[in-house]
Design a protein around this motif. Structure first.
Motif, PDB file in Angstrom:
ATOM      1  N   ARG A  33      14.647  61.934  29.766  1.00 54.53           N
ATOM      2  CA  ARG A  33      14.648  61.178  31.025  1.00 54.53           C
ATOM      3  C   ARG A  33      16.033  61.121  31.668  1.00 54.53           C
ATOM      4  N   ILE A  34      17.038  61.582  30.999  1.00 53.44           N
ATOM      5  CA  ILE A  34      18.405  61.441  31.490  1.00 53.44           C
ATOM      6  C   ILE A  34      18.673  62.369  32.663  1.00 53.44           C
ATOM      7  N   GLY A  35      17.993  63.506  32.693  1.00 48.68           N
ATOM      8  CA  GLY A  35      18.223  64.490  33.759  1.00 48.68           C
ATOM      9  C   GLY A  35      19.048  65.637  33.232  1.00 48.68           C
ATOM     10  N   GLY A  36      18.533  66.871  33.401  1.00 52.72           N
ATOM     11  CA  GLY A  36      19.208  68.032  32.842  1.00 52.72           C
ATOM     12  C   GLY A  36      19.972  68.830  33.876  1.00 52.72           C
ATOM     13  N   GLU A  37      19.917  70.154  33.717  1.00 48.93           N
ATOM     14  CA  GLU A  37      20.682  71.043  34.578  1.00 48.93           C
ATOM     15  C   GLU A  37      20.135  71.045  36.012  1.00 48.93           C
ATOM     16  N   VAL A  38      21.023  71.374  36.952  1.00 45.87           N
ATOM     17  CA  VAL A  38      20.629  71.487  38.353  1.00 45.87           C
ATOM     18  C   VAL A  38      19.695  72.680  38.524  1.00 45.87           C
ATOM     19  N   LEU A  39      18.600  72.508  39.262  1.00 47.95           N
ATOM     20  CA  LEU A  39      17.626  73.573  39.478  1.00 47.95           C
ATOM     21  C   LEU A  39      18.073  74.483  40.620  1.00 47.95           C
ATOM     22  N   ASP A  40      17.561  75.714  40.617  1.00 53.16           N
ATOM     23  CA  ASP A  40      17.847  76.644  41.710  1.00 53.16           C
ATOM     24  C   ASP A  40      16.910  76.416  42.884  1.00 53.16           C
ATOM     25  N   GLY A  60      -2.037  65.291  25.576  1.00 56.55           N
ATOM     26  CA  GLY A  60      -1.300  64.027  25.623  1.00 56.55           C
ATOM     27  C   GLY A  60       0.165  64.148  25.972  1.00 56.55           C
ATOM     28  N   ILE A  61       0.696  65.363  26.164  1.00 53.22           N
ATOM     29  CA  ILE A  61       2.114  65.564  26.453  1.00 53.22           C
ATOM     30  C   ILE A  61       2.294  65.911  27.928  1.00 53.22           C
ATOM     31  N   PHE A  62       3.243  65.241  28.595  1.00 48.90           N
ATOM     32  CA  PHE A  62       3.528  65.496  30.003  1.00 48.90           C
ATOM     33  C   PHE A  62       4.137  66.883  30.148  1.00 48.90           C
ATOM     34  N   VAL A  63       3.467  67.771  30.918  1.00 44.34           N
ATOM     35  CA  VAL A  63       3.936  69.149  31.033  1.00 44.34           C
ATOM     36  C   VAL A  63       4.316  69.540  32.458  1.00 44.34           C
ATOM     37  N   GLN A  64       3.752  68.839  33.453  1.00 41.90           N
ATOM     38  CA  GLN A  64       4.078  69.239  34.819  1.00 41.90           C
ATOM     39  C   GLN A  64       3.812  68.112  35.810  1.00 41.90           C
ATOM     40  N   GLY A  65       4.708  67.983  36.799  1.00 41.23           N
ATOM     41  CA  GLY A  65       4.518  67.029  37.884  1.00 41.23           C
ATOM     42  C   GLY A  65       4.803  67.719  39.203  1.00 41.23           C
ATOM     43  N   ALA A  66       4.007  67.385  40.221  1.00 39.64           N
ATOM     44  CA  ALA A  66       4.140  68.078  41.500  1.00 39.64           C
ATOM     45  C   ALA A  66       3.967  67.121  42.667  1.00 39.64           C
ATOM     46  N   THR A  67       4.548  67.491  43.810  1.00 39.37           N
ATOM     47  CA  THR A  67       4.312  66.756  45.050  1.00 39.37           C
ATOM     48  C   THR A  67       2.921  67.077  45.571  1.00 39.37           C
ATOM     49  N   GLU A  91       4.974  71.160  45.199  1.00 38.32           N
ATOM     50  CA  GLU A  91       6.191  71.678  44.580  1.00 38.32           C
ATOM     51  C   GLU A  91       6.365  71.071  43.193  1.00 38.32           C
ATOM     52  N   ASP A  92       6.813  71.896  42.257  1.00 37.04           N
ATOM     53  CA  ASP A  92       7.029  71.467  40.879  1.00 37.04           C
ATOM     54  C   ASP A  92       8.302  70.623  40.797  1.00 37.04           C
ATOM     55  N   ILE A  93       8.132  69.311  40.591  1.00 36.48           N
ATOM     56  CA  ILE A  93       9.287  68.413  40.477  1.00 36.48           C
ATOM     57  C   ILE A  93       9.281  67.727  39.104  1.00 36.48           C
ATOM     58  N   THR A  94       8.813  68.470  38.086  1.00 45.80           N
ATOM     59  CA  THR A  94       8.680  67.917  36.733  1.00 45.80           C
ATOM     60  C   THR A  94       9.983  67.302  36.241  1.00 45.80           C
ATOM     61  N   ALA A  95      11.088  68.024  36.408  1.00 45.70           N
ATOM     62  CA  ALA A  95      12.370  67.542  35.879  1.00 45.70           C
ATOM     63  C   ALA A  95      12.755  66.203  36.488  1.00 45.70           C
ATOM     64  N   ASN A  96      12.489  66.026  37.774  1.00 43.12           N
ATOM     65  CA  ASN A  96      12.818  64.758  38.428  1.00 43.12           C
ATOM     66  C   ASN A  96      11.862  63.649  38.008  1.00 43.12           C
ATOM     67  N   LEU A  97      10.570  63.963  37.866  1.00 43.60           N
ATOM     68  CA  LEU A  97       9.598  62.944  37.473  1.00 43.60           C
ATOM     69  C   LEU A  97       9.821  62.467  36.039  1.00 43.60           C
ATOM     70  N   ARG A  98      10.337  63.323  35.181  1.00 46.35           N
ATOM     71  CA  ARG A  98      10.628  62.908  33.798  1.00 46.35           C
ATOM     72  C   ARG A  98      11.610  61.731  33.758  1.00 46.35           C
ATOM     73  N   THR A  99      12.431  61.616  34.798  1.00 43.16           N
ATOM     74  CA  THR A  99      13.451  60.563  34.801  1.00 43.16           C
ATOM     75  C   THR A  99      12.875  59.194  35.148  1.00 43.16           C
ATOM     76  N   ILE A 100      11.611  59.128  35.607  1.00 43.91           N
ATOM     77  CA  ILE A 100      10.982  57.843  35.934  1.00 43.91           C
ATOM     78  C   ILE A 100      10.452  57.226  34.644  1.00 43.91           C
ATOM     79  N   ARG A 101      11.009  56.118  34.238  1.00 42.53           N
ATOM     80  CA  ARG A 101      10.731  55.579  32.910  1.00 42.53           C
ATOM     81  C   ARG A 101       9.331  54.997  32.757  1.00 42.53           C
ATOM     82  N   SER A 102       8.650  54.728  33.877  1.00 35.74           N
ATOM     83  CA  SER A 102       7.279  54.224  33.762  1.00 35.74           C
ATOM     84  C   SER A 102       6.255  55.359  33.668  1.00 35.74           C
ATOM     85  N   ILE A 103       6.703  56.605  33.718  1.00 32.85           N
ATOM     86  CA  ILE A 103       5.812  57.742  33.460  1.00 32.85           C
ATOM     87  C   ILE A 103       5.872  58.058  31.969  1.00 32.85           C
TER      88      ILE A 103
END
Length: 668
Positions: free
Chosen positions: A63-70, A128-135, A143-155
């Motif tokens: 949830r901390i946030g990883g590398e910048v996406l292209d 049961g494992i979160f694999v993808q989040g999209a707009t 659009e695939d925004i999985t990396a950003n959605l992982r940072t929301i702690r209520s998900i």
């Protein structure tokens, strides 16, 4: 520790921290103090960095946030994310209810939920494992925004059951997070976000997950994409199932037996919405039974079994403390109401435009009055009226000045105009506002050169006209307040990049009177270069359909000025592009383009194009994009959350397209 012991400790820490996270962010019942959570998280981060083979996708460290996406990848929704039709009053709700009864009879119930003002997203889980989040995107592709959605702690990163499921929700920014974010942005000299919805969308639709992680977003889940073999038979059961899996749902919902109960629920929240810690802009009403939803079906763009009631513009009472005057880039002097701070439609309002002296007289506005403030379209604050019965006799009349508040030149009122205007070309306010306009998004779009930075540069005598922007050096900028090494480098890169803009951006940025962004594009397309336009005669200009005599006179007069010719030479010397770079002008005949000669209105939020991009592409094909719907309108393009314009189009029987249909026509 041996590897087996390390793996077990990491697994125990992951489970423990996920449980603490669920208690804090979903249940709102923390069982340990923050210090204990932070201590365990630090231990887990250290262990996973030493033994990365034991790091898993559902670890709370993700949830901390990883590398910048292209870039964001496209995601096709397995079940379309349809937008909802809107209701604006009680009659709209009763009409909706009547249509339902005509199809399925009287034996059904509704579920009412708060309409969260955020960004619709889809979350996919496998075993049961979160694999993808999209707009939501256009409803079919997001659009695939999985990396950003992982940072929301209520998900939840891992569900309470190992199910494979796609769920839908609304990501949002709580008011407290919004206010904290804007405070930081103001301290940095950055433009504050207009409202929490824009802030949430901006956080999730940018390429650095660490930014999303820092902004304390939240989410409510409101539906399941496909219930499959879960045995769920109603929407309300689906919400209960989401809670069972560990998702956060909104508790402020109600099952209603009839439309009267729905209307009672709606009316109660019109009054109560400001008591919430987040913004809502309406109520969503759905038929509860999934089988009845299936029978009712959908239209091309929205389900027949659901509707969104949109709240009316909120009005609040506050005190008008003073009236300030500002001078715009064209010299117009505008009065602005300074208000006792008050929350309106989700944001704190302290200022509201009063437009001109005639409006002040018409509404009998005095300094010290109790006034009713509302947001036009929930966006622009305005003083609606005065509460004269609250006057104490201490209120003061306001009179417009006779001289400019900035340079003290005498103000004039030009023929046919209501506004008072300063016509001194050396008025510092006009120069400053002209600089701000030049760097703005629709003009040269120089990121990092906001209003505060321009004001600093102007006050420090570093810029006197727009050409000076291209002469700025690192040494000049590094000494300014809140301008560190990185900020200066980014700003200089943005200034350099702006030199490559197409001609129409430069024309609009120069602020030629009567020439807006659309006219600038037309002129750039027709003449191709700055030199050709500068030497154009009135006759050549008025021969263009969109250019009238007043605009032609203004253009000729502008380029005849010696200081303008000198300015353009300075910009050329700095390497600023003076040519049109867009698509070649087209011959606007119906045989070549569907849009030729048609009047088109854009409404709602588009997913794949910005409003400006859609406008530019339609106009390049001969269409005329108008701001309002009338009998002369040929076509309406309706995006997400389309409102009154769509309603009027349907009433007038005007053809309506969604964004997908627009893109099909644009790419033919």
């Amino acid at each position: 520790m041996d590897l087996q012991t390390v793996e077990k400790r990491i697994k125990d820490l992951q489970n423990l921290l996920n449980q603490y996270n669920y208690e804090y962010h979903v249940l709102d019942k923390p069982s340990v103090p923050d210090a204990e959570y932070d201590r365990l998280m630090l231990e887990l981060v250290e262990l996973e960095s030493q033994f990365p083979q034991f790091k898993t996708p559902d670890s709370p460290t993700q949830r901390i946030g990883g590398e910048v996406l292209d870039t964001f990848k496209k995601v096709e929704h397995r079940t379309p994310m349809l937008s909802l039709s809107n209701a604006f009053n009680e009659q709209d709700l009763r009409d909706f209810d009547r249509r339902i009864r005509q199809i399925i009879g009287n034996d059904f119930s509704y579920v009412c939920e708060l309409k969260i003002d955020g960004l619709a997203v889809s979350l996919r889980y496998e075993n049961g494992i979160f694999v993808q989040g999209a707009t939501r995107g256009d409803g079919t592709t997001g659009e695939d925004i999985t990396a950003n959605l992982r940072t929301i702690r209520s998900i939840p990163l891992r569900l309470n059951e190992p199910v494979t499921i796609e769920v839908r929700g609304e990501a949002f920014m709580p008011r407290r997070s919004f206010e904290a974010l804007n405070k930081v942005r103001k301290e940095r000299g950055e433009e504050p976000f207009a409202n929490p919805r824009n802030a949430a969308a901006g956080s999730l639709r940018q390429l650095d997950p660490r930014i999303a992680a820092s902004r304390n977003l939240d989410i409510f889940l409101y539906g399941i994409g496909d219930v499959g073999e879960t045995g769920i038979t109603s929407h309300s059961e689906g919400l209960d199932f989401l809670e069972k899996l560990g998702f956060k749902t909104n508790k402020e919902r109600k099952t209603c037996a009839n439309i009267d109960e729905v209307i009672e629920f709606v009316n109660s929240w019109v009054e109560k919405r400001q008591s919430l810690a987040y913004d809502i802009d309406g109520i969503v009403i759905k038929v509860d039974s999934l089988e009845q939803q299936r029978v009712l079906g959908t239209t091309a763009k929205s389900p027949r079994w659901a509707i969104a009631y949109k709240f009316p513009a909120e009005e609040v009472v506050t005190i008008l403390k003073d009236i300030e005057l500002s001078v715009g880039r064209t010299g117009v002097v505008t009065p602005t109401a300074i208000l006792e701070p008050v929350r309106v439609a989700g944001t704190v309002v302290q200022r509201a435009s009063l437009h001109n002296e005639d409006l002040i007289r018409e509404k009998d506005i005095k300094i010290g009055d109790h006034v009713v403030v509302k947001k036009a379209g929930d966006i622009i604050p305005e003083v609606a009226n005065v509460l004269a019965d609250k006057r104490t006799g201490e209120e003061k009349d306001f009179h417009m000045p006779t001289h400019c508040p900035e340079c003290e030149s005498e103000l004039v009122r030009l023929n046919g105009e209501v506004a008072l205007r300063c016509i001194n070309p050396k008025c510092p306010a006009q120069i400053r506002e002209g600089l701000i306009h030049f760097v703005s998004r629709n003009a040269m779009n120089i990121e990092g050169l906001g209003e505060k930075v321009i004001s600093q540069l102007f006050s420090a005598n570093l810029v006197h006209d727009v050409a000076d922007i291209y002469k700025l050096t690192r040494e000049q900028l590094i000494g300014l307040e809140r301008m560190g090494e990185k900020s200066v480098n980014n700003l200089l890169q943005a200034i350099e990049a702006s030199k490559q803009n197409s001609l129409e951006r430069l024309l609009f940025g120069l602020g030629i009177r009567h020439v807006g962004a659309k006219a600038a594009k037309t002129l750039a397309m027709e003449f191709g270069t700055m030199d050709r336009l500068a030497s154009a005669s009135r006759e050549e200009l008025t021969a263009i359909n969109e250019i009238g005599e007043k605009m032609a006179d203004s253009i000729v007069t502008f380029f005849e000025m010696e200081e303008v010719r000198e300015l353009i030479q300075e910009l050329k010397a700095s390497g600023v592009n003076m040519e049109y770079k867009g698509p070649a002008p087209v011959t606007r005949t119906e045989s070549e383009s569907f849009f030729s000669g048609k009047t088109i209105v854009l409404t709602g939020k588009l997913a794949q194009l910005t409003r400006n991009e859609a406008k530019e592409r339609i106009e390049a094909l001969g269409g005329n994009v108008a701001g309002s719907v009338s009998k002369k309108t040929d076509l309406v393009i309706a995006g997400e959350d389309a409102g009154s314009k769509l309603t009027k189009a349907e009433e007038l029987g005007i053809e309506v397209w969604n964004e997908e249909r627009l893109l099909e026509e644009l790419t033919k």
